[in-house]
Design a protein around this motif. Sequence first.
Motif, PDB file in Angstrom:
ATOM      1  N   LYS A 188     -26.369 -19.826  -0.163  1.00 54.93           N
ATOM      2  CA  LYS A 188     -25.506 -20.774  -0.878  1.00 54.93           C
ATOM      3  C   LYS A 188     -25.664 -20.632  -2.389  1.00 54.93           C
ATOM      4  CE  LYS A 188     -25.516 -24.133   2.905  1.00 54.93           C
ATOM      5  NZ  LYS A 188     -25.950 -25.469   3.371  1.00 54.93           N
ATOM      6  N   ALA A 189     -26.916 -20.464  -2.842  1.00 54.27           N
ATOM      7  CA  ALA A 189     -27.160 -20.339  -4.279  1.00 54.27           C
ATOM      8  C   ALA A 189     -26.615 -19.019  -4.820  1.00 54.27           C
ATOM      9  CB  ALA A 189     -28.660 -20.444  -4.555  1.00 54.27           C
ATOM     10  N   ALA A 190     -26.797 -17.931  -4.054  1.00 53.64           N
ATOM     11  CA  ALA A 190     -26.305 -16.628  -4.502  1.00 53.64           C
ATOM     12  C   ALA A 190     -24.780 -16.608  -4.559  1.00 53.64           C
ATOM     13  CB  ALA A 190     -26.815 -15.525  -3.578  1.00 53.64           C
ATOM     14  N   VAL A 191     -24.139 -17.222  -3.566  1.00 48.17           N
ATOM     15  CA  VAL A 191     -22.674 -17.300  -3.565  1.00 48.17           C
ATOM     16  C   VAL A 191     -22.181 -18.068  -4.786  1.00 48.17           C
ATOM     17  CG1 VAL A 191     -20.701 -18.345  -2.376  1.00 48.17           C
ATOM     18  CG2 VAL A 191     -22.384 -17.030  -1.080  1.00 48.17           C
ATOM     19  N   THR A 196     -20.165 -11.490  -9.316  1.00 37.40           N
ATOM     20  CA  THR A 196     -19.368 -10.694  -8.380  1.00 37.40           C
ATOM     21  C   THR A 196     -20.152 -10.509  -7.091  1.00 37.40           C
ATOM     22  OG1 THR A 196     -18.317  -9.464 -10.192  1.00 37.40           O
ATOM     23  CG2 THR A 196     -18.189  -8.491  -7.988  1.00 37.40           C
ATOM     24  N   ILE A 197     -19.467 -10.675  -5.969  1.00 40.49           N
ATOM     25  CA  ILE A 197     -20.055 -10.371  -4.665  1.00 40.49           C
ATOM     26  C   ILE A 197     -19.219  -9.275  -4.024  1.00 40.49           C
ATOM     27  CG2 ILE A 197     -20.656 -11.228  -2.371  1.00 40.49           C
ATOM     28  CD1 ILE A 197     -21.046 -13.973  -3.571  1.00 40.49           C
ATOM     29  N   LEU A 198     -19.865  -8.170  -3.716  1.00 41.29           N
ATOM     30  CA  LEU A 198     -19.208  -7.032  -3.085  1.00 41.29           C
ATOM     31  C   LEU A 198     -19.462  -7.092  -1.584  1.00 41.29           C
ATOM     32  CD1 LEU A 198     -20.639  -4.434  -5.613  1.00 41.29           C
ATOM     33  CD2 LEU A 198     -18.364  -5.431  -5.692  1.00 41.29           C
ATOM     34  N   ILE A 199     -18.413  -6.918  -0.797  1.00 40.83           N
ATOM     35  CA  ILE A 199     -18.544  -6.976   0.659  1.00 40.83           C
ATOM     36  C   ILE A 199     -18.043  -5.671   1.260  1.00 40.83           C
ATOM     37  CG2 ILE A 199     -17.742  -8.124   2.756  1.00 40.83           C
ATOM     38  CD1 ILE A 199     -17.867 -10.723   1.393  1.00 40.83           C
ATOM     39  N   LYS A 210     -15.550 -19.499   2.137  1.00 42.10           N
ATOM     40  CA  LYS A 210     -14.195 -19.286   1.612  1.00 42.10           C
ATOM     41  C   LYS A 210     -14.011 -19.899   0.226  1.00 42.10           C
ATOM     42  CE  LYS A 210     -12.933 -17.391   5.526  1.00 42.10           C
ATOM     43  NZ  LYS A 210     -14.247 -17.410   6.190  1.00 42.10           N
ATOM     44  N   SER A 211     -15.101 -20.366  -0.360  1.00 45.35           N
ATOM     45  CA  SER A 211     -15.013 -21.078  -1.634  1.00 45.35           C
ATOM     46  C   SER A 211     -14.836 -20.152  -2.830  1.00 45.35           C
ATOM     47  CB  SER A 211     -16.282 -21.916  -1.843  1.00 45.35           C
ATOM     48  OG  SER A 211     -17.444 -21.094  -1.785  1.00 45.35           O
ATOM     49  N   ARG A 212     -14.889 -18.825  -2.591  1.00 49.15           N
ATOM     50  CA  ARG A 212     -14.764 -17.907  -3.719  1.00 49.15           C
ATOM     51  C   ARG A 212     -14.120 -16.605  -3.271  1.00 49.15           C
ATOM     52  NH1 ARG A 212     -19.603 -15.890  -6.567  1.00 49.15           N
ATOM     53  NH2 ARG A 212     -18.084 -14.293  -7.129  1.00 49.15           N
TER      54      ARG A 212
END
Length: 428
Positions: A188-191, A196-199, A210-212
């Motif tokens: 939760k903290a990292a999100v 930027t989050i790479l998937i 889905k919040s970002r």
Amino acid sequence: MQCNYEETKKMVRNRIRVLISAYACEPNKGSEPGVGWNWALQMAKLNEVYVITRSNNRKIIEKFLQEHPVEHLHFYYYDCATWKRKMKKLPNGIFVYYKMWQKEILPIARKIVEDEKIDIVHHITFNEFRTPGKLYQLPVPFIWGPIGGGQFYNSIFKEAYFSRKDVYKEKLRNFINRSYLMFSHDIKAAVKKANTILIADQSTERIMPKSRKYVRLLETGYDLNRNKVKAYDENLTINPKRPIKLLWVGGIWPRKGLKVLIDALYNSQFENYSLSIVGDGQDRKASEKLVREYGLDKKIRFLGALSYDEVNNLYDSADVFVFTSLRDTSGNVVLEAMSHGLPVITINHHGVGEIVTDETGIRIDPISYDSVKSDFVKAIKEYAKNPELMKQHGLSGRQRLETYYSWVNNAKVLQTIYDEIKRNTSFN
């Protein structure tokens, strides 16, 4: 985002200073160690890269760098106390140790950020969504990923496992994944904190909050200089004297699904094939026993773990690559097969369901175990009666690899993200 890669090269003197967390990081390795190493190596071409990794990796890294010096790439090594390292031998102990390691490198990383004037912190390995580490707490922009591991056990594949115990393990993993998504403070903290989050794959993106917004980028890549496309026999005809040559490569572990292919070939009336299996692992003996029980031992060969050159030769002599994994973020062996110009038959799910397209192979929808077995055989028969289709799909696969999945291309995408974060930070 538009990638102005040439402009970035001109500004190479103004290198972005990046701290990479790569618990798994070793040269000339596959899987996570290769992922950690290759990302660091690629990004050091245009940035000043500092890597925190395990002390256990130090010897092999320093030996490689002595023989192949790399500018702008710096390593810091750390391991927890000996008694903590022994915990890795316990069931799932490696993840317990990994969490302790991530917690203990935080003050080291904080000092590196201060001393080296770090611009960006980037967590790369482990790349499972459950393990974002602790470096999101540092007072600089944070990148997480590419992350994967969001694949769940599908009950239609119950018969694809040799042991009930392995099925229970998969179900337990499903429960653990859901629990992490619901209760993990670090996720939760990292999100929330990550710039930027790479998937890496569709399955992982589907389960993330889905919040970002997220950026899609494969967690691995391929060095296009390793090999060329195989030579095709323009007059190839599949007949009893020249059966279709199938190739399967990977660790023979429960989740790799080799039993699916063996069951499929046994249940079919199709006999005009040969299958070479490269690899070793927990399920090898059970797989060999099953092949003997089915009376397929004259058509199916187990070759064990082979050298790079030996596997390369098999890719070049094969007609079709078969990938049966029941749970994988991507599949390095699929990229290897595509690099040689082999068409791929695979299950249409997880990362491989996007890597392979209808132009580069045949994807099998996971409707039921019987339908999957039947469709694998149908796909093999389709290629056997149409060698030209094998060639078309194989060449298209190589082209797709060059366009989307090379390490050079991946590095361009990530460099664009680095540049944008740096510009925004400087502007603010």
